[in-house]
Design a protein around this motif. Structure first.
Motif, PDB file in Angstrom:
ATOM      1  N   LEU A 162     -33.849  -7.659   0.339  1.00 40.42           N
ATOM      2  CA  LEU A 162     -34.379  -8.119   1.629  1.00 40.42           C
ATOM      3  C   LEU A 162     -35.526  -7.223   2.092  1.00 40.42           C
ATOM      4  O   LEU A 162     -36.535  -7.712   2.619  1.00 40.42           O
ATOM      5  CB  LEU A 162     -33.260  -8.136   2.673  1.00 40.42           C
ATOM      6  N   ALA A 163     -35.376  -5.893   1.876  1.00 42.25           N
ATOM      7  CA  ALA A 163     -36.440  -4.985   2.292  1.00 42.25           C
ATOM      8  C   ALA A 163     -37.724  -5.278   1.514  1.00 42.25           C
ATOM      9  O   ALA A 163     -38.819  -5.342   2.091  1.00 42.25           O
ATOM     10  CB  ALA A 163     -36.002  -3.540   2.078  1.00 42.25           C
ATOM     11  N   TYR A 164     -37.609  -5.505   0.195  1.00 42.78           N
ATOM     12  CA  TYR A 164     -38.801  -5.819  -0.602  1.00 42.78           C
ATOM     13  C   TYR A 164     -39.381  -7.167  -0.187  1.00 42.78           C
ATOM     14  O   TYR A 164     -40.604  -7.330  -0.137  1.00 42.78           O
ATOM     15  CB  TYR A 164     -38.465  -5.821  -2.093  1.00 42.78           C
ATOM     16  N   ALA A 165     -38.492  -8.135   0.118  1.00 40.72           N
ATOM     17  CA  ALA A 165     -38.972  -9.444   0.560  1.00 40.72           C
ATOM     18  C   ALA A 165     -39.796  -9.286   1.836  1.00 40.72           C
ATOM     19  O   ALA A 165     -40.850  -9.917   1.995  1.00 40.72           O
ATOM     20  CB  ALA A 165     -37.801 -10.392   0.791  1.00 40.72           C
TER      21      ALA A 165
ATOM     22  N   PHE B 108     -43.661 -10.228   2.377  1.00 40.30           N
ATOM     23  CA  PHE B 108     -44.090 -11.113   3.460  1.00 40.30           C
ATOM     24  C   PHE B 108     -45.236 -10.486   4.244  1.00 40.30           C
ATOM     25  O   PHE B 108     -46.208 -11.147   4.604  1.00 40.30           O
ATOM     26  CB  PHE B 108     -42.905 -11.412   4.380  1.00 40.30           C
ATOM     27  N   ARG B 109     -45.152  -9.177   4.508  1.00 44.23           N
ATOM     28  CA  ARG B 109     -46.217  -8.489   5.216  1.00 44.23           C
ATOM     29  C   ARG B 109     -47.517  -8.539   4.422  1.00 44.23           C
ATOM     30  O   ARG B 109     -48.603  -8.561   4.985  1.00 44.23           O
ATOM     31  CB  ARG B 109     -45.841  -7.020   5.453  1.00 44.23           C
TER      32      ARG B 109
ATOM     33  N   LEU C  63     -36.388 -15.853  -0.051  1.00 44.75           N
ATOM     34  CA  LEU C  63     -35.111 -15.692   0.652  1.00 44.75           C
ATOM     35  C   LEU C  63     -34.023 -16.533  -0.013  1.00 44.75           C
ATOM     36  O   LEU C  63     -32.884 -16.092  -0.169  1.00 44.75           O
ATOM     37  CB  LEU C  63     -35.258 -16.090   2.121  1.00 44.75           C
ATOM     38  N   ARG C  64     -34.404 -17.767  -0.438  1.00 45.63           N
ATOM     39  CA  ARG C  64     -33.416 -18.608  -1.121  1.00 45.63           C
ATOM     40  C   ARG C  64     -32.992 -17.991  -2.444  1.00 45.63           C
ATOM     41  O   ARG C  64     -31.831 -18.077  -2.847  1.00 45.63           O
ATOM     42  CB  ARG C  64     -34.006 -19.985  -1.381  1.00 45.63           C
ATOM     43  N   MET C  65     -33.955 -17.347  -3.138  1.00 49.61           N
ATOM     44  CA  MET C  65     -33.601 -16.680  -4.394  1.00 49.61           C
ATOM     45  C   MET C  65     -32.590 -15.569  -4.129  1.00 49.61           C
ATOM     46  O   MET C  65     -31.647 -15.373  -4.902  1.00 49.61           O
ATOM     47  CB  MET C  65     -34.850 -16.104  -5.054  1.00 49.61           C
ATOM     48  N   ILE C  66     -32.790 -14.817  -3.030  1.00 50.16           N
ATOM     49  CA  ILE C  66     -31.856 -13.727  -2.715  1.00 50.16           C
ATOM     50  C   ILE C  66     -30.461 -14.300  -2.458  1.00 50.16           C
ATOM     51  O   ILE C  66     -29.461 -13.763  -2.945  1.00 50.16           O
ATOM     52  CB  ILE C  66     -32.373 -12.924  -1.503  1.00 50.16           C
TER      53      ILE C  66
END
Lengths: 233, 118
Positions: free
Chosen positions: B95-98, B102-103, B27-30
């Motif tokens: 975000l969708a790929y992140a 995560f899943r 998330l920080r990378m995004i």
């Protein structure tokens, strides 16, 4: 440790390159030929006081169509990527705390105003700063507000998909009409240019702005919904 | 003046790249990529700026006859408008790929994803 040093060195090298660009930069004294052409012909060719809108919607209209297509692809890919982790129908938002009366009432009051402002920005795109993309983003922000205020609420996917496909198809049809009745693809001369600086002027630009606004708003809303309807939300 | 805006944009790009390379959290990378994206937009707008001129909108203050002496370059502004929208799409895609990652691992730490490491 070595990683940190290498990263620091790379960023520093890039910084030196940027520094040379910045220190040697002298702003242009006059417009380049393309920009001067746009400035001189904005009234006679396009009829839009806002030259940026004239460029985006008419002179470089094909690029805008491509960009809308990229956005469509993005929202389609996000829906595909997230479709496997979608919440089952009915169970969505069940485990969430209610968001509170202040937020719900405030959102209900603000959402129509946001939609109205979005419509205003879209309609005045050729006169003032604004246009389809900005107005569409504002419309989608209204959708985001109501999603945040009422997490269990669902907007109809079919409605959004219909708006999206309708505006996309109509946008291409307007472009083809430009080929048949005016100077080329997406030429705004299919409608009369009208009086310079009034709301209903600049040929097809207000129409194309509305279509772009609807399409961008629908695509952003569908992205927001896909992200919102995941299992952990 | 134009140099200040240009330098701000370049600093944002550098900060974004540094953040994307050093952070371990996806998330920080995004967020870092978004900052770099903003930097690119600032640089583009700054290149179109010309001292002492006004926005490219024709009105009573900017008649068509003298428009090319009074307005700044409209082309970078049109480009940045496009870039902002595409940047938003890219952020949403990341975000969708992140979320999918995560899943998969129940973690957003990049060091847990070693398949493409060499």
């Amino acid at each position: 440790m070595i990683r940190k040093v290498v990263i620091g060195l790379m960023v520093a090298l890039l910084g030196v390159a940027f520094w040379t660009l910045t220190s040697g930069y002298v702003p242009d004294a006059e417009l380049n030929r393309t920009a001067a052409y746009y400035a001189a012909n904005a009234e006679s060719e396009v009829g839009a006081p806002n030259i940026v809108t004239g460029i985006i919607v008419t002179w470089r209209g094909l690029d805008t169509l491509g960009e809308v297509t990229v956005l469509f692809l993005t929202s389609a890919i996000i829906a595909l990527v997230l479709s496997q982790s979608k919440t089952p129908k009915g169970a969505s938002g069940a485990g969430l705390l209610p968001s509170g009366e202040l937020l719900v009432t405030g959102a209900r009051m603000l959402a129509p105003l946001i939609a109205l402002f979005g419509a205003y920005v879209i309609m005045n795109g050729h006169l003032t700063p604004g246009g389809g993309f900005q107005g569409g983003a504002i419309l989608a922000s209204g959708v985001l507000l109501s999603l945040l205020a009422e997490p269990s609420r669902r907007f109809g996917h079919t409605v959004i998909a219909r708006i999206e496909s309708f505006s996309g198809t109509f946008y291409v049809l307007v472009g083809l009409a430009g080929m048949a009745y005016a100077g080329g693809f997406l030429d705004n001369g299919i409608l009369p240019l009208g009086r310079f600086g009034t709301m209903l002027s600049a040929g097809a630009i207000p129409l194309i702005s509305i279509l772009i606004g609807l399409k961008v708003g629908a695509e952003f809303s569908s992205i927001l919904e896909s992200l919102h309807e995941t299992e952990d939300a | 003046m134009a140099q200040i805006a240009l330098a701000t944009g370049f600093v944002l790009i550098l900060a974004g790249l540094y953040g994307a390379l050093t952070n371990r959290d996806i998330l920080r990378m995004i967020v870092a990529f978004t900052i770099a994206d903003t930097g690119v937009n600032v640089v583009l707008v700054a290149v179109g700026y010309m001292p002492g001129r006004t926005a490219p909108i024709l009105d009573a203050a900017v008649p068509v006859a003298v428009a090319s002496q009074r307005i700044i370059d409209p082309v970078p502004q049109a480009l940045v408008l496009t870039a902002i929208v595409i940047g938003l799409g890219i952020t949403a895609l990341m975000l969708a790929y992140a979320y999918r990652l995560f899943r998969l691992r129940h973690s957003l730490d990049i060091s847990n994803f070693t398949e493409l490491k060499w």
